[in-house]
Design an enzyme around this catalytic site. Sequence first.
Site, PDB file in Angstrom:
ATOM      1  N   TYR A  18     -13.871  10.515  -1.907  1.00 34.64           N
ATOM      2  CA  TYR A  18     -12.966  10.108  -2.978  1.00 34.64           C
ATOM      3  C   TYR A  18     -13.070  10.983  -4.221  1.00 34.64           C
ATOM      4  CZ  TYR A  18     -12.020   6.034  -0.148  1.00 34.64           C
ATOM      5  OH  TYR A  18     -11.632   5.224   0.881  1.00 34.64           O
ATOM      6  N   ARG A  69       0.830  -1.201   0.000  1.00 35.26           N
ATOM      7  CA  ARG A  69       0.000   0.000   0.000  1.00 35.26           C
ATOM      8  C   ARG A  69       0.869   1.258   0.000  1.00 35.26           C
ATOM      9  NH1 ARG A  69      -4.590   1.798   4.516  1.00 35.26           N
ATOM     10  NH2 ARG A  69      -5.067   3.817   3.571  1.00 35.26           N
TER      11      ARG A  69
END
Length: 421
Positions: A244, A90
């Site tokens: 987002y 990540r």
Amino acid sequence: MKLAVVGGGSTYTPELIDGFARLRDTLPIEELVLVDPAAGRLELVGGLARRIFAKQGHPGRIVTTSDLDAGVADADAVLLQLRVGGQAARNQDETWPLECGCVGQETTGAGGLAKALRTVPVVLDIAERVRRTNPNAWIIDFTNPVGIVTRALLQAGHKAVGLCNVAIGFQRKFARLLDVTPAEVHLDHVGLNHLTWELGVRLGGPDGENVLPRLLAEHGDAIADDLRMPRAITDRLGVVPSYYLRYFYAHDAVVRELGTKPSRAAEVAAMEKELLAMYGDPALDEKPALLAKRGGAFYSEAAVDLASSLLGSGGTPVQVVNTYNRGTLPFLPDDAVIEVQARVDGTGATPLAVPELDPLYAGLIAHVTAYEDLALEAALRGGRDRVFKALLAHPLIGQFEYAEALTDKLIAHNREHLAWA
């Protein structure tokens, strides 16, 4: 009833356990199996899970195992919450795209594609093993990128529904602002996973009064602050975009911001180390306050609601899930996976009708769906050209020079996870 959680050694599993314990009348679990290859952290999480069940008087049995086949055998539902490559992968997803001036994020842009390429083959292998042991089991996917992963599962013929906590987070937030119970708040939630807008907030049900204009007028500053967007955006649009959408509506500003601070993955890795130390304390028998900063807020309640509806033990009739489009958004193919309100029962999820979308939203949804088509093709079949085409198609990239450079970086950073590389 038996449930299995693949990725059960995650540090936010206690959030899920707490929900199972509190809502045991809705979802009467007799056996809960936590499956994870990381045996050390699995035992820490499993020990806390058992103590949470014991404290709250849950009669169910919690089992931990690194044997996937044994763990999912005879399960009525399997929850997927895995992260292939862990926080280290990540961290890469969130950093190398910045070198090209693009957003570094684990679920969208180049980082999101990298995660999809690592994740889809692993999830499909797990799902096939579930199908061999119990073809009637439901698969609930919370593994990002949820839309792409859920589509892979559905196209392979699995009984799957995708789940995200964005919608339930908005529902809880709006309920607090309106001083009503969450059950009274119904969202006109439309889009793709991590690309959604709240077009309306209705009281009492899908046909109730739309109080979104009042929410924006009376609480616009608080809503905008949570989104980390200027209030002028929500006022001008008259809708509430998900957090987002910030990556799309303020891309360059976000890139500059991300370049000045540690990655979210680095923050989470430090938090996980602290959480695991807490979980090892035999006196701890509830989820710690620090877990609220880890992410996944209200995931447990959404997961319980979805699982109970799919397994016929109750649940809210209408929930926001990720499932096949089936004509709901007429500008998308039927087998696109969308995130909308749906009626959920033992047969699966059936999307509710949505109003005709403004081109401002429909255009971006169609664009990202085209990217997701190419991303899934790259995840299933591999190859540098497929990766390049997916990156070129993404609206956060879209330039030949960037797509070329990002393709090379993606492959270099993920070679160990890509069988074809």
